[in-house]
Design a protein around this motif. Structure first.
Motif, PDB file in Angstrom:
ATOM      1  N   GLN A 110      39.723  34.986  48.903  1.00 31.47           N
ATOM      2  CA  GLN A 110      41.001  35.085  48.192  1.00 31.47           C
ATOM      3  C   GLN A 110      41.130  34.012  47.048  1.00 31.47           C
ATOM      4  O   GLN A 110      41.718  34.449  46.169  1.00 31.47           O
ATOM      5  N   LEU A 169      41.104  37.172  38.498  1.00 30.07           N
ATOM      6  CA  LEU A 169      42.200  37.437  37.903  1.00 30.07           C
ATOM      7  C   LEU A 169      42.523  36.586  36.482  1.00 30.07           C
ATOM      8  O   LEU A 169      43.403  36.906  35.356  1.00 30.07           O
ATOM      9  N   LEU A 228      43.349  33.146  36.859  1.00 26.81           N
ATOM     10  CA  LEU A 228      44.092  32.183  37.186  1.00 26.81           C
ATOM     11  C   LEU A 228      43.027  30.880  37.055  1.00 26.81           C
ATOM     12  O   LEU A 228      42.049  30.936  37.479  1.00 26.81           O
ATOM     13  N   MET A 260      37.742  42.654  38.348  1.00 28.06           N
ATOM     14  CA  MET A 260      36.897  42.569  39.428  1.00 28.06           C
ATOM     15  C   MET A 260      37.471  43.372  40.617  1.00 28.06           C
ATOM     16  O   MET A 260      38.407  42.877  40.867  1.00 28.06           O
ATOM     17  N   PHE A 280      36.260  43.818  44.586  1.00 28.40           N
ATOM     18  CA  PHE A 280      35.532  43.266  45.609  1.00 28.40           C
ATOM     19  C   PHE A 280      35.335  44.339  46.789  1.00 28.40           C
ATOM     20  O   PHE A 280      36.020  45.085  47.153  1.00 28.40           O
ATOM     21  N   ASN A 291      40.023  41.777  49.076  1.00 27.95           N
ATOM     22  CA  ASN A 291      40.706  40.478  48.591  1.00 27.95           C
ATOM     23  C   ASN A 291      42.164  40.581  48.213  1.00 27.95           C
ATOM     24  O   ASN A 291      42.249  39.732  47.065  1.00 27.95           O
ATOM     25  N   LEU A 292      42.885  41.299  48.873  1.00 30.12           N
ATOM     26  CA  LEU A 292      44.346  41.262  48.443  1.00 30.12           C
ATOM     27  C   LEU A 292      44.803  39.998  48.569  1.00 30.12           C
ATOM     28  O   LEU A 292      44.337  39.415  50.112  1.00 30.12           O
ATOM     29  N   PHE A 293      45.636  39.363  48.276  1.00 30.96           N
ATOM     30  CA  PHE A 293      46.457  38.051  48.633  1.00 30.96           C
ATOM     31  C   PHE A 293      47.455  38.319  49.950  1.00 30.96           C
ATOM     32  O   PHE A 293      48.271  39.061  49.749  1.00 30.96           O
ATOM     33  N   ASN A 294      46.721  37.684  51.115  1.00 31.90           N
ATOM     34  CA  ASN A 294      47.536  38.012  52.470  1.00 31.90           C
ATOM     35  C   ASN A 294      49.103  37.415  52.363  1.00 31.90           C
ATOM     36  O   ASN A 294      49.724  38.014  53.087  1.00 31.90           O
ATOM     37  N   ASN A 295      49.378  36.496  51.422  1.00 29.62           N
ATOM     38  CA  ASN A 295      50.608  35.754  51.613  1.00 29.62           C
ATOM     39  C   ASN A 295      51.562  36.536  50.633  1.00 29.62           C
ATOM     40  O   ASN A 295      52.604  36.188  50.545  1.00 29.62           O
ATOM     41  N   LEU A 354      51.462  38.755  40.234  1.00 26.40           N
ATOM     42  CA  LEU A 354      51.076  37.476  40.185  1.00 26.40           C
ATOM     43  C   LEU A 354      50.545  36.758  39.049  1.00 26.40           C
ATOM     44  O   LEU A 354      50.930  36.004  38.237  1.00 26.40           O
ATOM     45  N   ALA A 355      49.282  37.274  38.639  1.00 28.23           N
ATOM     46  CA  ALA A 355      48.403  36.933  37.584  1.00 28.23           C
ATOM     47  C   ALA A 355      49.102  37.026  36.351  1.00 28.23           C
ATOM     48  O   ALA A 355      49.389  36.175  35.432  1.00 28.23           O
ATOM     49  N   TYR A 404      53.381  43.781  53.261  1.00 28.17           N
ATOM     50  CA  TYR A 404      52.168  42.807  53.071  1.00 28.17           C
ATOM     51  C   TYR A 404      50.850  43.639  53.341  1.00 28.17           C
ATOM     52  O   TYR A 404      51.033  44.431  54.074  1.00 28.17           O
ATOM     53  N   SER A 416      48.512  43.237  55.135  1.00 27.50           N
ATOM     54  CA  SER A 416      48.060  43.522  56.572  1.00 27.50           C
ATOM     55  C   SER A 416      48.366  44.633  57.373  1.00 27.50           C
ATOM     56  O   SER A 416      47.768  45.097  58.250  1.00 27.50           O
ATOM     57  N   ARG A 424      45.450  46.179  41.050  1.00 28.39           N
ATOM     58  CA  ARG A 424      46.012  45.041  40.636  1.00 28.39           C
ATOM     59  C   ARG A 424      44.970  44.394  39.379  1.00 28.39           C
ATOM     60  O   ARG A 424      45.192  43.941  38.482  1.00 28.39           O
ATOM     61  N   ALA A 425      43.603  44.714  39.455  1.00 26.07           N
ATOM     62  CA  ALA A 425      42.851  44.464  38.236  1.00 26.07           C
ATOM     63  C   ALA A 425      43.085  45.263  36.979  1.00 26.07           C
ATOM     64  O   ALA A 425      43.022  44.700  35.864  1.00 26.07           O
TER      65      ALA A 425
END
Ligand SMILES: Nc1ncnc2c1ncn2[C@@H]1O[C@H](COP(=O)(O)OP(=O)(O)OP(=O)(O)O)[C@@H](O)[C@H]1O
Ligand SMILES: [Mg+2]
Lengths: 235, 290
Positions: free
Chosen positions: A133, A140, A142, B96, B98, B102-106, B115-116, B182, B184, B198-199
């Motif tokens: 995470q 990205l 950050l 990148m 993976f 590695n998606l942000f779970n929250n 986000l970025a 989300y 999950s 996302r990348a």
């Protein structure tokens, strides 16, 4: 054999007629104060130590800070609470020459003690979040702290909050040792009521029940919180 | 002296990433022992090699998720291996992807994508405002007033644009209805395609893929490879560590074989698979191409 009628009447006299309930109330407040403010200080210290623990270790300063924190945690986790109270009260305070109220003193020492545990709770809460995470956030572009703040820490809260509730429970129970440094907390208040009449049955039953109710309330609070957190996880 | 010319005269093609003598050790374990490669604009480089040969380490060194022990990585006119470079700025342009998504779970899918870009824009706006503040103070004492730096987009516009772009991209991969769920609740293939988006939403100059399909159920491999193929056809420069020889043959224009910490062989896919030279590569291909 216990003479119930006598136990009850003497307790009733002490507690209600002679105003023992006021003492109990003051004691209850002292207990809650020490636990709540102790935990608050513990959380602040815990956050600071956890930050040091997860900081990247390229530079010298984080390394030194980390060593200091490790020593602190080792000391406060490695000695009993009573000993910390006694050392603080009879050694450190006179040495420092400061004069503070008993409850304030207890809050500080409980805070320091709790900080050691809370820091571990937070560290393991943060480390339980998959390292991927943080990496994905960094990849990205950050910064370390942005990624921590927006991605890792929010996910770790789910692990940290319930455990923090447990820490609060053990803190509440542990405050009963403050009578060693002459503070009238809940335990001491009810002991004094018993001492006044030499009838201990009712006061101690009551004492046990009050602790139990407090702990059950906190446990219920944690449950509610956990359910909320679990819900926000899946939408 | 290592020359760092962005335009390679011989090929007349723009070099996006130029790697020279890249070495990486973990304590006493020397994983990379001098990697040299020029990646040109639009290249799709498939990276193959036996397990543990350092493929992941190589990709992770490129954007300094692992700090190179020595060597140079030239990107956007700077050497990323130089610790003084602000790596966060360059990582924005080096997407990148993976193995484990590695998606942000929250965060929701949409938030994952925005986000970025939003955070970074926010930081830059704050920085510009700070600079302008000092220019203003300086102007109090200047005869010739220095102009303020213009803020191109307000934060609100940045947010709206980022959201719109994310929704457009999600629509393109057919997942617009997942914008507010989300991670999950998603399948592996959906997760990985969103991770790619996302990348991609950062407008990267190059994208690094580390075994993007290895954690997927077989029936989902195709959808992810298709999206990557689309990116490649759109001209994206890509480095892809993969076990999918089909992808390497079909989509890549260059295939490299890493073994023993160096690039043992490199060629176009036809020659690479049809006429391998290195003995270890012949062994390796014999094993994987059954
Ligand atoms: N953080 C690390 N610390 C120590 N050793 C590491 C670390 N990361 C990788 N290695 C070692 O470096 C070597 C190369 O690892 P790497 O993950 O780059 O291989 P790989 O080619 O990607 O393999 P695979 O195909 O299994 O993914 C391995 O021997 C691995 O154990
Ligand atoms: Mg790997």
């Amino acid at each position: 054999m216990i003479n119930w009628a006598e136990e009850w009447s003497s307790f009733y006299k002490q507690f209600v007629t002679l105003g023992g309930y006021k003492r109990l109330f003051d004691g209850l407040i002292a207990t809650v104060e020490i636990a709540v403010f102790g935990l608050a200080i513990g959380i602040i210290i815990g956050i600071l130590i956890a930050i040091v623990a997860v900081m990247p270790r390229y530079k010298l300063l984080p390394k030194i800070l980390d060593k200091i924190c490790k020593v602190y945690v080792a000391i406060f986790r490695g000695t009993p609470m009573v000993v910390q109270l006694l050392v603080g009260h009879y050694l450190l305070l006179p040495l420092l020459g400061v004069n503070v109220s008993g409850v304030f003193e207890a809050v500080i020492i409980f805070g320091l003690n709790s900080g050691a545990y809370v820091s571990e709770i937070m560290r393991s809460g943060i480390q339980s979040v998959d390292a991927g995470q943080l990496e994905a956030g960094r990849a990205l572009g950050l910064s370390f702290w942005s990624a921590m703040g927006k991605i890792v820490i929010p996910q770790s809260i789910k692990n940290i909050l319930p455990t923090l509730g447990n820490e609060f429970i053990s803190l509440i129970k542990e405050t009963s040792v403050v009578s060693f440094i002459a503070i009238t907390d809940l335990t001491k208040a009810l002991k004094l009521i018993g001492d006044a009449t030499y009838h201990y049955f009712m006061p101690y039953i009551m004492l046990a029940l009050i602790y139990l109710v407090i702990v059950l309330l906190i446990t219920w609070g944690i449950k509610v919180m956990e359910r909320r957190l679990a819900r926000s996880d899946r939408k | 002296m290592i020359e760092n010319n962005i335009l390679d005269v011989q090929n007349e093609k723009e070099v996006v990433v130029k790697v020279r003598g890249l070495c990486k050790s973990f304590d006493s374990l020397q994983v990379l022992k001098g990697i040299d490669i020029d990646v040109y604009k639009g290249d799709v480089v498939a990276i193959i090699g036996p397990s543990g040969c350092g493929k992941s380490t190589f990709l992770r060194c490129l954007n300094c998720l692992e700090d190179p022990t020595s060597g140079n990585i030239f990107f956007e006119g700077e050497d990323l291996a130089d610790m003084k470079v602000d790596i966060n700025v360059h990582r924005q342009k080096m997407g990148m992807v993976f193995q484990n998504f590695n998606l942000f779970n929250n965060l929701t899918v949409l938030e994952n994508i925005t986000l970025a870009p939003v955070l970074i824009a926010k930081k830059n706006i704050a920085k510009t405002k700070r600079k302008n503040f000092f220019i203003k103070i300086g102007n109090l004492f200047r005869k010739n007033k220095k102009p303020l730096i213009k803020i191109e987009q307000t934060l609100k516009e940045v947010k709206e644009n980022a959201k719109q772009k994310a929704l457009d991209l999600l629509a393109k991969i057919g997942l617009e209805e997942k914008a507010n769920v989300y991670p999950s609740t998603l399948s592996g293939g959906q997760k990985q395609r969103i991770a790619i988006v996302r990348a991609f939403a950062m407008d990267p100059k190059v994208m690094l893929f580390d075994e993007p399909t290895s954690a997927l159920d077989p029936e989902m491999v195709g959808e992810v490879l298709d999206l990557m193929k689309e990116l490649a056809e759109g001209g994206m420069t890509m480095l892809v560590v993969t076990h999918e020889m089909g992808f390497a043959k079909e989509v890549a224009n260059r295939v490299i074989f890493i073994d023993d910490g160096v690039i043992k062989e490199e060629n176009n896919p036809k020659e690479f698979f049809g006429n391998p030279q290195d003995e270890r590569l012949k062994d390796f291909l014999a094993k994987v191409l059954i």
